[in-house]
Write a protein that holds these residues in place. Structure first.
Motif, PDB file in Angstrom:
ATOM      1  N   UNK A 387       0.824  -1.209   0.000  1.00  0.00           N
ATOM      2  CA  UNK A 387       0.000   0.000   0.000  1.00  0.00           C
ATOM      3  C   UNK A 387       0.859   1.260   0.000  1.00  0.00           C
ATOM      4  N   UNK A 388       2.058   1.182   0.541  1.00  0.00           N
ATOM      5  CA  UNK A 388       2.951   2.343   0.612  1.00  0.00           C
ATOM      6  C   UNK A 388       3.425   2.780  -0.775  1.00  0.00           C
ATOM      7  N   UNK A 389       3.510   1.813  -1.691  1.00  0.00           N
ATOM      8  CA  UNK A 389       4.050   2.094  -3.016  1.00  0.00           C
ATOM      9  C   UNK A 389       2.959   2.235  -4.084  1.00  0.00           C
ATOM     10  N   UNK A 390       1.701   2.137  -3.689  1.00  0.00           N
ATOM     11  CA  UNK A 390       0.598   2.245  -4.644  1.00  0.00           C
ATOM     12  C   UNK A 390       0.480   3.679  -5.155  1.00  0.00           C
ATOM     13  N   UNK A 391      -0.075   3.822  -6.339  1.00  0.00           N
ATOM     14  CA  UNK A 391      -0.299   5.159  -6.893  1.00  0.00           C
ATOM     15  C   UNK A 391      -1.181   5.960  -5.943  1.00  0.00           C
ATOM     16  N   UNK A 392      -0.792   7.191  -5.695  1.00  0.00           N
ATOM     17  CA  UNK A 392      -1.580   8.065  -4.836  1.00  0.00           C
ATOM     18  C   UNK A 392      -1.416   7.803  -3.352  1.00  0.00           C
ATOM     19  N   UNK A 393      -0.398   6.979  -2.975  1.00  0.00           N
ATOM     20  CA  UNK A 393      -0.235   6.626  -1.564  1.00  0.00           C
ATOM     21  C   UNK A 393       0.061   7.860  -0.714  1.00  0.00           C
ATOM     22  N   UNK A 394       0.901   8.746  -1.224  1.00  0.00           N
ATOM     23  CA  UNK A 394       1.243   9.944  -0.449  1.00  0.00           C
ATOM     24  C   UNK A 394       0.012  10.786  -0.173  1.00  0.00           C
ATOM     25  N   UNK A 395      -0.761  11.037  -1.190  1.00  0.00           N
ATOM     26  CA  UNK A 395      -1.967  11.855  -1.032  1.00  0.00           C
ATOM     27  C   UNK A 395      -2.969  11.181  -0.106  1.00  0.00           C
ATOM     28  N   UNK A 396      -3.061   9.874  -0.197  1.00  0.00           N
ATOM     29  CA  UNK A 396      -3.998   9.122   0.656  1.00  0.00           C
ATOM     30  C   UNK A 396      -3.638   9.255   2.123  1.00  0.00           C
ATOM     31  N   UNK A 397      -2.350   9.074   2.443  1.00  0.00           N
ATOM     32  CA  UNK A 397      -1.943   9.088   3.849  1.00  0.00           C
ATOM     33  C   UNK A 397      -1.876  10.497   4.427  1.00  0.00           C
ATOM     34  N   UNK A 398      -1.616  11.505   3.567  1.00  0.00           N
ATOM     35  CA  UNK A 398      -1.504  12.881   4.056  1.00  0.00           C
ATOM     36  C   UNK A 398      -2.791  13.668   3.879  1.00  0.00           C
ATOM     37  N   UNK A 399      -3.852  12.965   3.574  1.00  0.00           N
ATOM     38  CA  UNK A 399      -5.141  13.625   3.354  1.00  0.00           C
ATOM     39  C   UNK A 399      -5.519  14.493   4.563  1.00  0.00           C
TER      40      UNK A 399
END
Length: 805
Positions: A387-399
């Motif tokens: 899940x950490x490397x999935x597309x959009x992971x940064x945006x998902x976790x920093x929402x």
């Protein structure tokens, strides 16, 4: 457990984020052990040392500036020695130790082949001067000491890099090289001066930090020099297979070309290698993520120390039991002297460092946000670490976070030892068990740098102490000759095949018999010995099963009404009870087995059983002596089966069920029986003396058997000459013939004949063998003059009464 299960990956990430939150995690650029094969940093636990042949060079650094009163030093050269010539292009300083005595030396005569010239002045440590000039091929009369040089003078020197001014170098090395003090410098080998490249050594790095030396980044992750480096661009230290390539040679050749070499050679020495690829490593400066083990942590678990190192050393000293105790010293010294923990790896697999950063260099800020951490853990439980490397992971976790674009997602992979160090969390904490910390961590001797080590660091950071209460370290299994098992030597032994051939209990017994604190040996001859010990023990257990047939509680006799022999066995049980309980508590399986095996073979089979065989077979069923014997035998049975159950799990179960059958019956559902205070040290001391006399008798009878003058000991009626009057009385009262298993026996205080049998270790006792008189009883096999005088002419009076009433 499975470390790749989603739950385990979530816990590992959760445990890592505790380091983020307690302030111990930081990004730093410092030299770390680097594998050019795996293209990643390695931790201490992933490094092993093997013999390696290195180039050695003695390089003079020309003094170009001096604060000394005497300008003569400005014409001198400071000599360094290194086993890594490829690090010379990264040199930024030369270190010396103020505690070492140094001198200025002049060359007075040179041979034909020599890089030194008459009149050259060199600075070296006095203790090492002779060796340095021998390496330079100078004879004993080819050099002389000019004078001593003080550390104040050394600290005022400035040197030139040996490649300074080299043609076509574009000024790459046209910088000053300062002389700096450092307590890491020794005069055990080399020159007493250490070439210092802050990018490629731990001590060098520390000197560089202290004196603000530039960090040179010439070596790439594949072990090659940057392409635009003059003279050496593209040179390779080790290739992708760990083979040495051209970097060392190109550096040495260039030093020779510019007159920058005093001597060269080769050296076999211990060198760090990757324990995976077995390839040699290099020290390389690279940005990595570290745990500061000396930093005061931002948590409330400071009762065992405020830093990870303090908590770890306190745990090692006060909270953890070490089996064997040498394990304590080994881990303590490792923790006491270790650098910060390198957590990051440059790999394509594993649990990532689940954190976000912004800024560069010394201004890196790490995001510490509880909500973000919770989202990461939830995603990992659902989808795993990918899940950490999935597309959009940064945006998902920093929402929902303010200015999320300013944060950079870290994509390095966690050290796998962090994974193993976290096992206490998902095997104990998350299973709702109260067994936390763990009772015991059990592994091989290599895990002081591995699992024991990483678990200690991880636990001290997250729960404030070691995650275990005890650590047991075992050695490795070798073949019968002490050789490491390998397929090529065809000496490997499969436990499954041992079980197939001998049974699982033989395999377990071999383990129990070994001293696991050192390397163990196994092979067919060793297993045959183990099987023989097992058979002897099994025969003892079988004898008790037969002897206790039909025994019930109503048959039992109070201890006070028992003969001394039975009370002696109870005394031994009381002694063994303590030995067994303490032995198991200390994981001393070898000690437990040896004590029980000795008891079974020496005290029971060769002594008590042998003596009481006549009582069990020939006395009346309700005879007090026979009832006492079976009462004690029952106590022995209950203890021997339960005491041996942890070792011989299948055998003891079989033995137990033979007496106590039933679907709900099992020896493994039994506690060790509580043993009453049967100890009687005075009785034991008395019988120790009796057994000494008995040993002389059995020794004499063994000679008679060997000479074929008798068969069974019951054919004998020896005379025992005993000097001690009290012992004579004691033997007479005890029916010593019964103890010696003879038909009769004579006790005499007269002087023994000269040819009487004696044992050197038993003074004052001698035996003269003689054949028993009378006829042999067909039931008890004793020889007696009573046989033939009874109603049944084949029996003694006792057997007549038992058989016919």
């Amino acid at each position: 457990y499975l470390t790749m299960s989603y739950d385990a990956e979530a816990v590992i990430a959760e445990e890592f984020m505790k380091f983020v939150m307690n302030g111990s995690l930081y990004q730093g650029s410092k030299p770390v052990m680097w594998s050019v094969v795996e293209k990643t940093a390695l931790a201490e636990a992933e490094v092993e040392y093997h013999e390696h042949q290195s180039h050695t060079i003695w390089v003079p650094f020309k003094v170009v500036g001096s604060k000394a009163v005497e300008p003569v030093l400005e014409n001198a050269r400071v000599v360094i020695w290194t086993t890594t010539p490829w690090t010379i292009p990264q040199n930024r300083a030369v270190s010396f130790n103020p505690l070492i005595e140094y001198g200025l030396y002049k060359v007075t005569k040179t041979p034909d082949e020599c890089w030194a010239a008459v009149g050259d002045l060199y600075l070296v440590a006095d203790k090492l001067a002779g060796d340095v000039f021998r390496q330079a091929r100078l004879e004993e009369d080819g050099w002389e000491k000019v004078r001593s040089v003080s550390t104040e003078e050394l600290s005022g020197l400035t040197c030139a890099h040996p490649l300074r001014g080299a043609g076509d170098a574009d000024g790459e090395w046209d910088y000053d090289v300062p002389m700096l003090p450092g307590d890491h410098v020794t005069d055990d080998a080399g020159t007493g001066f250490v070439h210092t490249a802050p990018s490629h050594g731990a001590d060098d790095y520390n000197v560089g930090l202290q004196y603000n030396l530039p960090m040179t980044h010439n070596v790439l992750e594949d072990g090659s020099f940057r392409a635009d480096l003059p003279f050496f661009g593209g040179a390779i230290i080790f290739d992708h297979k760990g083979k040495e390539k051209d970097a060392n040679k190109r550096v040495i050749d260039k030093l020779v070309e510019v007159g920058g070499l005093l001597a060269r050679g080769r050296l076999k020495h211990s060198y760090p290698h990757s324990w995976r690829s077995k390839a040699p490593l290099i020290f390389r400066n690279t940005p990595q993520w570290f745990v500061a083990i000396d930093k005061e942590l931002d948590d409330c678990m400071g009762e065992h120390g405020s830093s990870i190192r303090e908590r770890a050393l306190n745990s090692i000293d006060k909270l953890v039991e070490w089996i064997p105790t040498t394990g304590r010293n080994r881990l303590y010294s490792m923790i006491e002297n270790r650098p910060d923990w390198v957590l990051s790896r440059q790999r394509a697999w594993g649990v990532p460092l689940t954190c976000f950063k912004r800024g560069t260099g010394d201004n890196v800020e790490i995001l510490r946000n509880v909500e973000v951490n919770a989202r990461i853990v939830a995603a990992f439980r659902e989808e795993g670490a990918d899940a950490w490397f999935a597309d959009g992971a940064k945006e998902r976790f920093l929402d929902g976070l303010e200015d999320p674009a300013s944060w950079e997602k870290v994509d390095d992979i966690l050290d796998v030892w962090f994974d193993s160090g976290s096992t206490h969390a998902f095997t104990l904490r998350d299973r709702g068990t109260s067994m936390r910390p763990a009772s015991l961590y059990l592994e091989g001797t290599d895990q002081h740098r591995g699992w024991f080590h990483s678990s200690m660091l991880q636990g001290c950071a997250t729960i404030g102490r070691a995650p275990y209460n005890a650590v047991l370290t075992h050695g490795f299994t070798l073949d019968e000759k002490g050789m490491k098992m390998s397929k090529s030597l065809m000496n490997a032994m499969s436990p499954a095949k041992v079980v197939e051939q001998y049974g699982a209990d033989i395999m377990r017994l071999w383990v129990a018999q070994t001293d696991y604190t050192v390397d163990q040996r196994i092979g067919q001859e060793i297993l045959k010995g183990t099987a023989d010990s097992y058979r002897r023990l099994r025969n003892t257990l079988r004898y008790m099963i037969a002897g206790l047939d039909g025994f019930t509680a109503e048959e039992a006799v109070p201890v006070a009404e028992m003969p001394e022999l039975e009370r002696l066995i109870l005394h031994r049980l009381a002694e063994l009870d303590q030995v067994v309980r303490e032995g198991y508590a200390k994981y001393d399986y070898q000690g437990v087995w040896q004590a029980l095996f000795t008891f079974a073979t020496v005290d029971l089979s060769a002594f008590w059983f042998d003596i009481r065989k006549d009582t069990l077979y020939c006395d009346a069923a309700d005879h007090p002596r026979r009832r006492a014997c079976r009462t004690v035998m029952n106590e022995v049975f209950l203890r021997m089966t339960t005491w041996l159950a942890p070792i011989l799990v299948f055998t003891t179960e079989e033995v137990w069920l033979s007496r106590f059958p039933g679907d709900d019956s099992s020896v493994h559902l039994q506690d060790f029986p509580e043993t009453p205070d049967w100890r009687d040290d005075a009785l034991a001391a008395k019988w120790a003396e009796i057994r000494k006399v008995r040993r002389v008798v059995t020794g004499a009878l063994e000679v008679e058997r060997r000479e074929k003058r008798i068969g069974s000991s019951l054919e004998a009626a020896p005379v025992v000459y005993v000097e001690d009057a009290s012992m004579r009385t004691l033997l007479t009262d005890l029916d010593f013939a019964e103890l010696c298993i003879t038909s009769s026996i004579g006790i005499s205080g007269d002087p023994a004949p000269a040819d009487a049998f004696r044992l050197d270790e038993v003074a004052g006792v001698a035996v003269v063998p003689a054949r028993a008189k009378g006829r042999k009883c067909q039931r008890c096999w004793k020889f007696s003059e009573e046989v033939g005088t009874q109603a049944d002419p084949n029996l003694t009076a006792r057997c007549q009464k038992v058989v016919h009433g």
